[in-house]
Write an enzyme that holds these catalytic residues in place. Structure first.
Site, mmCIF file in Angstrom:
data_model
loop_
_atom_site.group_PDB
_atom_site.id
_atom_site.type_symbol
_atom_site.label_atom_id
_atom_site.label_comp_id
_atom_site.label_asym_id
_atom_site.label_seq_id
_atom_site.Cartn_x
_atom_site.Cartn_y
_atom_site.Cartn_z
ATOM 1 C CD GLU A 98 -2.714 1.610 0.427
ATOM 2 O OE1 GLU A 98 -2.274 1.554 -0.553
ATOM 3 O OE2 GLU A 98 -3.770 1.971 1.083
ATOM 4 C CG ASP A 99 -0.717 5.089 -1.286
ATOM 5 O OD1 ASP A 99 -1.509 4.462 -0.310
ATOM 6 O OD2 ASP A 99 -1.490 5.931 -2.050
ATOM 7 C CG ASP A 102 -4.272 9.533 7.221
ATOM 8 O OD1 ASP A 102 -3.368 10.240 8.294
ATOM 9 O OD2 ASP A 102 -4.846 10.587 6.619
ATOM 10 C CG PHE A 151 -2.106 15.642 1.386
ATOM 11 C CD1 PHE A 151 -2.945 14.832 2.070
ATOM 12 C CD2 PHE A 151 -1.971 15.544 -0.004
ATOM 13 C CE1 PHE A 151 -3.976 13.956 1.150
ATOM 14 C CE2 PHE A 151 -2.730 14.615 -0.884
ATOM 15 C CZ PHE A 151 -3.735 13.640 -0.222
ATOM 16 N NE ARG A 164 -3.448 8.418 -9.151
ATOM 17 C CZ ARG A 164 -3.853 7.964 -7.986
ATOM 18 N NH1 ARG A 164 -2.994 7.783 -6.820
ATOM 19 N NH2 ARG A 164 -4.916 8.350 -7.556
HETATM 20 P P1 IMP Z 1 -6.632 5.631 5.965
HETATM 21 O O1 IMP Z 1 -7.671 4.879 5.692
HETATM 22 O O2 IMP Z 1 -7.115 6.895 6.679
HETATM 23 O O3 IMP Z 1 -5.268 5.242 6.273
HETATM 24 O O4 IMP Z 1 -5.954 6.358 4.597
HETATM 25 C C1 IMP Z 1 -5.297 5.703 3.613
HETATM 26 C C2 IMP Z 1 -5.400 6.176 2.133
HETATM 27 O O5 IMP Z 1 -5.766 7.682 2.296
HETATM 28 C C3 IMP Z 1 -4.246 6.328 1.258
HETATM 29 O O6 IMP Z 1 -4.450 5.039 0.593
HETATM 30 C C4 IMP Z 1 -4.173 7.389 0.485
HETATM 31 O O7 IMP Z 1 -5.121 7.154 -0.598
HETATM 32 C C5 IMP Z 1 -5.061 8.506 1.137
HETATM 33 N N1 IMP Z 1 -3.766 9.233 1.894
HETATM 34 C C6 IMP Z 1 -3.700 9.680 3.205
HETATM 35 N N2 IMP Z 1 -2.897 10.609 3.421
HETATM 36 C C7 IMP Z 1 -2.543 10.950 2.215
HETATM 37 C C8 IMP Z 1 -1.435 11.803 1.708
HETATM 38 O O8 IMP Z 1 -0.474 12.444 2.268
HETATM 39 N N3 IMP Z 1 -1.365 11.742 0.191
HETATM 40 C C9 IMP Z 1 -1.944 11.016 -0.444
HETATM 41 N N4 IMP Z 1 -2.797 10.157 -0.057
HETATM 42 C C10 IMP Z 1 -2.883 10.192 1.061
#
Ligand code: IMP
Length: 174
Positions: A98-99, A102, A151, A164
């Site tokens: 996963e990228d 958060d 971000f 991207r």
């Molecule tokens: P989570 O469910 O809150 O952990 O969110 C994860 C998803 O939020 C990631 O797969 C990203 O798509 C998006 N995301 C959260 N922070 C960032 C950021 O700083 N840049 C780009 N995408 C983010």
């Protein structure tokens, strides 16, 4: 948010060095085994493409696409599978790539779903970890870089589909 106002936090070269290290750890941990690597679209496409090229173990690759209903910069907590993997993972060693993590909501949802399919093992490799922002507990097995709040775009990550393709990882300057 304006993606034109940004600063580099990790260069292409720093990323490449870290990805090699991660791939070396993964190759060692799974020595003698075959891995199913699941990339989470779209953000992980670049990280996955790099990491699998450095793995020294055989792997098969599949993708999942999740939808999260929220704004462009934060997820709302309601996740759904938009595109599922095509392989069966029952009895297999599985690594989810996963990228970024958060709040942890996306990955904990995904892990619950994948565990139900009874893989032999299930681990996670995330490029970035915003560990201070967790709303639900989630700990990745392999982490590229921990980062603070803010971000980021580049190396597959986007803001509203922008940024991207940038080879470096950049933080948006507010
Ligand atoms: P989570 O469910 O809150 O952990 O969110 C994860 C998803 O939020 C990631 O797969 C990203 O798509 C998006 N995301 C959260 N922070 C960032 C950021 O700083 N840049 C780009 N995408 C983010």
């Amino acid at each position: 948010m304006d993606i034109m106002k940004r600063e580099i936090i990790f260069t292409k070269q720093q990323i490449d060095e870290r990805v090699r290290e991660l791939a070396a750890c993964i190759s060692l941990d799974y020595e003698g085994r075959e891995l199913i690597v699941i990339g989470i679209l779209k953000g992980a496409f670049m990280f996955l493409a790099d990491i699998v090229r450095y793995l020294r173990i055989p792997c098969r690759i599949d993708f999942m696409w999740l939808s999260s209903y929220g704004t462009s910069s934060s997820s709302s907590g309601k996740i759904a599978i938009k595109k599922d993997i095509e392989m069966s993972i029952a009895g297999k060693d599985v690594l989810v790539v996963e990228d970024i993590v958060d709040t942890g909501i996306t990955m904990s949802f995904l892990m619950d779903r994948l565990r139900q399919r009874q893989p032999r093992s299930l681990k996670t490799c995330v490029f970035l970890d915003k560990y201070e922002r967790r709303k639900v507990p989630f700990k990745a097995d392999y982490v590229g870089f921990p980062i603070d709040d803010g971000f980021v775009v580049g190396y597959g990550l986007d803001f509203d589909e922008q940024g991207r393709s940038l080879p470096d990882l950049c933080r948006i300057i507010e």
